[in-house]
Design a protein around this motif. Structure first.
Motif, short mmCIF file in Angstrom:
data_model
loop_
_atom_site.label_atom_id
_atom_site.label_comp_id
_atom_site.label_asym_id
_atom_site.label_seq_id
_atom_site.Cartn_x
_atom_site.Cartn_y
_atom_site.Cartn_z
N ALA A 32 66.35 -52.73 37.13
CA ALA A 32 65.10 -52.20 37.74
C ALA A 32 64.66 -51.04 38.37
O ALA A 32 63.54 -50.46 38.23
N THR A 72 65.35 -60.07 42.55
CA THR A 72 65.62 -58.75 42.17
C THR A 72 65.62 -57.47 42.95
O THR A 72 64.59 -57.42 43.65
N ASN A 74 64.32 -53.97 43.19
CA ASN A 74 63.23 -53.31 42.54
C ASN A 74 63.46 -51.69 43.18
O ASN A 74 62.64 -50.85 42.08
#
Length: 117
Positions: A32, A72, A74
């Motif tokens: 990401a 996640t 980011n």
């Protein structure tokens, strides 16, 4: 766009490599965020697997896996002095990692000594 089309015509069509399947829901695969440290020696990536990974920039040799986030990752970014790494996650936390030289110069492995922000 015209330059890209001209370059494609001049050099032929690029070959298509298969892309491995990823699944953001399960946290497998996928990057990401990527950032290179200001001194150009180390890169950091944040991924769907909730980990921050450190890489030797020139050889892309894995150096360390930093575990802290529960969703996640980011965003990743280094401080201007290269002493700190910040990572932001979908779990709504920011982690500050220090002593990156010792993390990156070791034999690898996983670290969990982030400071919660």
């Amino acid at each position: 766009l015209q330059a890209a089309a001209a370059a494609g015509a001049a050099f032929g069509e690029p070959s298509r490599a298969p892309i491995p399947p990823t699944n953001e829901g399960s946290g497998s695969g996928g990057i990401a965020a990527v950032r290179v440290r200001p001194d150009g020696k180390i890169a950091a990536s944040g991924g769907w697997d909730r980990r921050v990974r450190l890489w030797q920039w020139r050889r892309m040799k894995p150096l360390a896996i930093l575990r802290h986030h529960t969703a996640t990752v980011n965003a990743v970014d280094f401080s201007a002095c290269s002493s700190w790494l910040a990572s932001g996650s979908a779990d709504q936390t920011v982690a500050l990692w220090e002593e990156l030289y010792s993390a990156a110069s070791g034999a690898g492995g996983e670290r969990t000594n982030a400071q919660r922000g």
